[in-house]
Design a protein around this motif. Structure first.
Motif, PDB file in Angstrom:
ATOM      1  N   ALA A 203       0.830  -1.206   0.000  1.00 28.20           N
ATOM      2  CA  ALA A 203       0.000   0.000   0.000  1.00 28.20           C
ATOM      3  C   ALA A 203       0.865   1.257   0.000  1.00 28.20           C
ATOM      4  O   ALA A 203       0.480   2.282  -0.583  1.00 28.20           O
ATOM      5  N   GLY A 204       2.037   1.194   0.655  1.00 35.53           N
ATOM      6  CA  GLY A 204       2.954   2.335   0.603  1.00 35.53           C
ATOM      7  C   GLY A 204       3.401   2.636  -0.815  1.00 35.53           C
ATOM      8  O   GLY A 204       3.565   3.800  -1.192  1.00 35.53           O
ATOM      9  N   ILE A 205       3.587   1.596  -1.635  1.00 32.57           N
ATOM     10  CA  ILE A 205       3.964   1.795  -3.038  1.00 32.57           C
ATOM     11  C   ILE A 205       2.794   2.355  -3.838  1.00 32.57           C
ATOM     12  O   ILE A 205       2.950   3.325  -4.598  1.00 32.57           O
ATOM     13  N   THR A 206       1.623   1.741  -3.702  1.00 33.12           N
ATOM     14  CA  THR A 206       0.479   2.204  -4.497  1.00 33.12           C
ATOM     15  C   THR A 206       0.069   3.628  -4.115  1.00 33.12           C
ATOM     16  O   THR A 206      -0.481   4.348  -4.957  1.00 33.12           O
ATOM     17  N   ALA A 207       0.358   4.029  -2.880  1.00 30.40           N
ATOM     18  CA  ALA A 207       0.060   5.415  -2.484  1.00 30.40           C
ATOM     19  C   ALA A 207       0.936   6.410  -3.213  1.00 30.40           C
ATOM     20  O   ALA A 207       0.576   7.592  -3.332  1.00 30.40           O
ATOM     21  N   GLN A 208       2.090   5.959  -3.718  1.00 31.22           N
ATOM     22  CA  GLN A 208       2.945   6.852  -4.510  1.00 31.22           C
ATOM     23  C   GLN A 208       2.517   6.870  -5.972  1.00 31.22           C
ATOM     24  O   GLN A 208       2.732   7.856  -6.663  1.00 31.22           O
ATOM     25  N   VAL A 209       1.904   5.782  -6.414  1.00 31.17           N
ATOM     26  CA  VAL A 209       1.591   5.656  -7.843  1.00 31.17           C
ATOM     27  C   VAL A 209       0.325   6.417  -8.205  1.00 31.17           C
ATOM     28  O   VAL A 209       0.300   7.192  -9.174  1.00 31.17           O
ATOM     29  N   SER A 210      -0.740   6.212  -7.436  1.00 36.73           N
ATOM     30  CA  SER A 210      -2.027   6.822  -7.768  1.00 36.73           C
ATOM     31  C   SER A 210      -2.182   8.174  -7.085  1.00 36.73           C
ATOM     32  O   SER A 210      -1.713   8.380  -5.962  1.00 36.73           O
ATOM     33  N   GLN A 211      -2.879   9.066  -7.741  1.00 36.63           N
ATOM     34  CA  GLN A 211      -3.130  10.382  -7.177  1.00 36.63           C
ATOM     35  C   GLN A 211      -4.312  10.384  -6.220  1.00 36.63           C
ATOM     36  O   GLN A 211      -4.494  11.334  -5.453  1.00 36.63           O
ATOM     37  N   PHE A 212      -5.097   9.321  -6.236  1.00 34.29           N
ATOM     38  CA  PHE A 212      -6.323   9.280  -5.438  1.00 34.29           C
ATOM     39  C   PHE A 212      -6.287   8.088  -4.494  1.00 34.29           C
ATOM     40  O   PHE A 212      -5.725   7.035  -4.796  1.00 34.29           O
ATOM     41  N   SER A 213      -6.912   8.277  -3.336  1.00 35.36           N
ATOM     42  CA  SER A 213      -6.889   7.236  -2.314  1.00 35.36           C
ATOM     43  C   SER A 213      -7.612   5.977  -2.776  1.00 35.36           C
ATOM     44  O   SER A 213      -7.185   4.857  -2.478  1.00 35.36           O
ATOM     45  N   ARG A 214      -8.710   6.140  -3.502  1.00 37.13           N
ATOM     46  CA  ARG A 214      -9.431   4.961  -3.975  1.00 37.13           C
ATOM     47  C   ARG A 214      -8.611   4.178  -4.990  1.00 37.13           C
ATOM     48  O   ARG A 214      -8.650   2.944  -5.015  1.00 37.13           O
ATOM     49  N   GLY A 215      -7.871   4.872  -5.844  1.00 39.38           N
ATOM     50  CA  GLY A 215      -7.010   4.175  -6.778  1.00 39.38           C
ATOM     51  C   GLY A 215      -5.881   3.438  -6.072  1.00 39.38           C
ATOM     52  O   GLY A 215      -5.552   2.298  -6.425  1.00 39.38           O
ATOM     53  N   ALA A 216      -5.284   4.082  -5.063  1.00 40.38           N
ATOM     54  CA  ALA A 216      -4.213   3.431  -4.305  1.00 40.38           C
ATOM     55  C   ALA A 216      -4.734   2.209  -3.573  1.00 40.38           C
ATOM     56  O   ALA A 216      -4.105   1.142  -3.584  1.00 40.38           O
ATOM     57  N   SER A 217      -5.888   2.334  -2.932  1.00 37.47           N
ATOM     58  CA  SER A 217      -6.472   1.192  -2.227  1.00 37.47           C
ATOM     59  C   SER A 217      -6.845   0.085  -3.209  1.00 37.47           C
ATOM     60  O   SER A 217      -6.636  -1.103  -2.940  1.00 37.47           O
ATOM     61  N   GLY A 218      -7.407   0.471  -4.357  1.00 40.14           N
ATOM     62  CA  GLY A 218      -7.829  -0.517  -5.339  1.00 40.14           C
ATOM     63  C   GLY A 218      -6.661  -1.343  -5.856  1.00 40.14           C
ATOM     64  O   GLY A 218      -6.765  -2.572  -5.982  1.00 40.14           O
ATOM     65  N   MET A 219      -5.536  -0.695  -6.157  1.00 40.51           N
ATOM     66  CA  MET A 219      -4.379  -1.450  -6.640  1.00 40.51           C
ATOM     67  C   MET A 219      -3.833  -2.375  -5.559  1.00 40.51           C
ATOM     68  O   MET A 219      -3.435  -3.518  -5.840  1.00 40.51           O
ATOM     69  N   ALA A 220      -3.793  -1.911  -4.319  1.00 44.32           N
ATOM     70  CA  ALA A 220      -3.295  -2.754  -3.232  1.00 44.32           C
ATOM     71  C   ALA A 220      -4.241  -3.924  -2.966  1.00 44.32           C
ATOM     72  O   ALA A 220      -3.791  -5.055  -2.713  1.00 44.32           O
ATOM     73  N   LEU A 221      -5.539  -3.675  -3.035  1.00 50.15           N
ATOM     74  CA  LEU A 221      -6.505  -4.765  -2.853  1.00 50.15           C
ATOM     75  C   LEU A 221      -6.416  -5.767  -3.997  1.00 50.15           C
ATOM     76  O   LEU A 221      -6.621  -6.976  -3.793  1.00 50.15           O
ATOM     77  N   ALA A 222      -6.121  -5.287  -5.205  1.00 53.48           N
ATOM     78  CA  ALA A 222      -5.922  -6.203  -6.321  1.00 53.48           C
ATOM     79  C   ALA A 222      -4.713  -7.097  -6.067  1.00 53.48           C
ATOM     80  O   ALA A 222      -4.714  -8.283  -6.447  1.00 53.48           O
ATOM     81  N   ALA A 223      -3.689  -6.553  -5.416  1.00 55.33           N
ATOM     82  CA  ALA A 223      -2.526  -7.365  -5.070  1.00 55.33           C
ATOM     83  C   ALA A 223      -2.904  -8.457  -4.057  1.00 55.33           C
ATOM     84  O   ALA A 223      -2.411  -9.592  -4.143  1.00 55.33           O
ATOM     85  N   ILE A 224      -3.785  -8.132  -3.113  1.00 51.19           N
ATOM     86  CA  ILE A 224      -4.251  -9.141  -2.161  1.00 51.19           C
ATOM     87  C   ILE A 224      -5.022 -10.234  -2.898  1.00 51.19           C
ATOM     88  O   ILE A 224      -4.835 -11.429  -2.649  1.00 51.19           O
ATOM     89  N   GLY A 225      -5.906  -9.827  -3.810  1.00 54.54           N
ATOM     90  CA  GLY A 225      -6.662 -10.804  -4.583  1.00 54.54           C
ATOM     91  C   GLY A 225      -5.766 -11.691  -5.420  1.00 54.54           C
ATOM     92  O   GLY A 225      -5.976 -12.914  -5.519  1.00 54.54           O
ATOM     93  N   ALA A 226      -4.725 -11.094  -6.017  1.00 54.80           N
ATOM     94  CA  ALA A 226      -3.795 -11.893  -6.823  1.00 54.80           C
ATOM     95  C   ALA A 226      -3.029 -12.880  -5.946  1.00 54.80           C
ATOM     96  O   ALA A 226      -2.788 -14.033  -6.354  1.00 54.80           O
ATOM     97  N   ALA A 227      -2.652 -12.448  -4.749  1.00 57.80           N
ATOM     98  CA  ALA A 227      -1.943 -13.345  -3.830  1.00 57.80           C
ATOM     99  C   ALA A 227      -2.818 -14.522  -3.438  1.00 57.80           C
ATOM    100  O   ALA A 227      -2.349 -15.676  -3.368  1.00 57.80           O
TER     101      ALA A 227
END
Length: 555
Positions: A203-227
């Motif tokens: 989530a620390g990485i995705t918070a740097q990538v996306s400009q919006f909190s929902r986008g950062a959370s969404g990418m990190a949650l996608a990583a959980i789903g992929a795991a």
């Protein structure tokens, strides 16, 4: 020279120690950490308490349902199928299926997903959300280092995961259950802490990538789903895939069976590497910006976006799409084991009696009706998030310019609530589609498809009541909107675990989900459905009335 024109005295220069402190990249981390923990003084204890009680309560139910080794061997036999392993964990746990092995096999992977969710939301809340609302810029204007905010967020998540791991170790170790040792319990808790650190760093990485909190959370949650997906695929087929997943690493500690600590080392290494990457990426962007450029919009908005409803649909589209894909997959996974439901409970008298109390012509129908509450609770999580979107728009200052026009408060908030209700209903339909298709294929009964497709829709009025309660809190008690999360949590504990743990019948009456007919095991009853619908309408109207009367949270 007069006193009026005299030059003002210069401030004393800062000492070398103060200058070094103000310029250090971690300056101000401790105050920010204290502030983060204070803000989450309710949120994090609720997360930790719920996960701990669920885990310890599940162990208690295992000791009740499977008191003898023969019962546990029978349960292991029913789990030894591709569908069963995909839902639980690697088959090595089945070799010696004690109560501890059952926890590692059936509960570890599921709770780790929840731990990842807690970690992701904690980090994005104290990093990207702070930047999106503009608060981070004000904080950074003081003597605060560049990395202080990210460090404080990661430390808050680390403390939460450490506390959860400790409580799990103590709670399980003190249970005295057969096969649950203190050494295994410490490993069980450490696995949760290690995986939580991994997803916090992600989530620390995705918070740097996306400009919006929902986008950062969404990418990190996608990583959980992929795991989780890699873990499931590896446990069924190619075991190498499981070694690509932090969840797979934790499960391959074979807690309470072999008690191997070394699979946690890759998790700690990945957490350290991802944390370093997050710090490095944070130096390559401005405050409030993301590394991924925001896609430019059209020169002119479409006609739908100029209307409150169309604009609300656009705002909710991403979250609804993610939940829809997740619920469709969850329905397929549950449907794939429906054909083995009868064998799974054949030699477990307690579970068989619990399903018999639900009703139904067969164990398959009773089992399916129990699964429905899980699908409904996941949809309830979405509707709470969607119904709280107006508060997010209000506190961020985006609602005030809209309401300064001819748009009424009722129409603005009402469109968000309408999208939440319609979206929740659509999610139930998607979950029923996946559950019905996979269930009919697993059982070989094509007539079951329509029953399982329509059964989740019976919970739609309960979702609408959840939206209504959230609307009341938003309209009248905006500082207490976090209480809306109690509805899905209580519905899961009472509706799903309560059946097995033997909760009194009256506990179900405290939740709107307890009044829904449990299809397909029961006959459809329209009276509670109509009553819940009327209650939802009244709650929404009452909540909107409160919103019209109170002041806006202006910036």
């Amino acid at each position: 020279m007069s006193a009026a024109t005299a030059a003002a005295p210069r401030p004393a220069p800062a000492s070398g120690r103060q200058a070094r402190r103000g310029g250090h990249p971690l300056a101000g981390t401790y105050p920010l950490l204290r502030f983060a923990l204070r803000r989450d003084r309710v949120r994090l204890p609720v997360w930790i308490g719920a996960l701990t009680l669920t885990t310890v309560g599940t162990l208690s139910s295992f000791t009740t349902q499977y008191p003898d080794a023969a019962d546990r061997r029978a349960a292991a036999g029913t789990m030894d199928s591709p569908a069963g392993l995909a839902m639980t964990g690697p088959g090595h746990y089945l070799d010696d299926y004690g109560h501890g092995a059952m926890m590692g096999h059936q509960m570890l992977g599921f709770v780790l997903v929840m731990v990842g969710l807690m970690s992701v939301l904690t980090v994005t809340r104290h990093t990207r959300t702070e930047e999106e609302t503009g608060r981070a810029e004000l904080v950074r204007a003081a003597a605060v280092g560049r990395h202080a905010q990210l460090t404080a967020a990661l430390c808050a998540a680390a403390l939460a995961n450490a506390a959860l791991g400790l409580l799990l170790a103590v709670g399980l170790g003190a249970s005295g259950a057969e096969g649950v040792t203190w050494g295994g319990s410490l490993l069980y808790g450490a696995a949760h802490t290690a995986v939580g650190l991994v997803f916090a760093a992600v989530a620390g990485i995705t918070a740097q990538v996306s400009q919006f909190s929902r986008g950062a959370s969404g990418m990190a949650l996608a990583a959980i789903g992929a795991a989780y997906a890699l873990r499931a695929a590896g446990d069924v087929g190619n075991a190498t895939l499981s070694w690509l997943s932090p969840i797979g690493w934790a499960q391959r500690t074979y807690v309470y069976v072999d008690d191997r600590w070394w699979p946690l080392l890759p998790a700690l290494a990945l957490a350290a590497a991802a944390t370093a990457a997050a710090y490095r990426l944070s130096t390559g962007r401005d405050v409030g910006a993301g590394l991924r450029a925001t896609r430019p919009g059209r020169p002119a908005a479409s006609r739908a976006l100029t209307q409150p409803l169309g604009f609300a649909v656009r705002l909710h589209r991403g979250t609804a799409t993610g939940f829809g894909a997740g619920l469709l997959l969850l329905g397929v996974m549950y449907g794939s084991i429906l054909g083995d439901a009868a064998e799974m409970v054949e030699d477990i008298p307690e579970l068989r009696d619990a399903l018999r109390e639900i009703g139904g012509a067969s164990v398959t129908e009773s089992f399916a009706s129990t699964v429905m509450i899980v699908l409904a609770v996941v949809a309830a999580v979405y509707v709470v998030m969607a119904a709280l979107r107006p508060q997010s728009e209000e506190t961020s200052g985006r609602a005030e310019p809209l309401l300064a026009t001819g748009l009424s408060r009722t129409r603005w908030a009402g469109t968000h609530l309408a999208v939440a209700m319609a979206g929740g209903t659509a999610l139930l339909a998607l979950s029923g589609l996946g559950f019905g298709a996979a269930g009919a294929a697993a059982t070989g009964d094509g007539g079951l498809f329509l029953d399982l497709l329509l059964a989740p829709l019976a919970y739609a009025p309960a979702l609408w009541v959840t939206v209504g309660v959230t609307a009341v809190l938003f309209g009248w008690l905006p500082r207490a909107t976090a209480a809306a999360w109690a509805l899905p949590v209580y519905a899961f504990v009472v509706g799903y675990l309560g059946t097995v743990l033997g909760f009194p019948d009256w506990t179900g009456d405290l939740s709107p989900f307890g009044y829904v007919p449990r299809l397909p095991a029961e006959e459809m009853r329209w009276t509670p459905v109509v009553a819940l619908t009327a209650l939802a309408a009244a709650l929404v109207a009452f909540g909107l009335a409160g919103f019209r009367r109170r002041d806006l949270d202006t910036k």
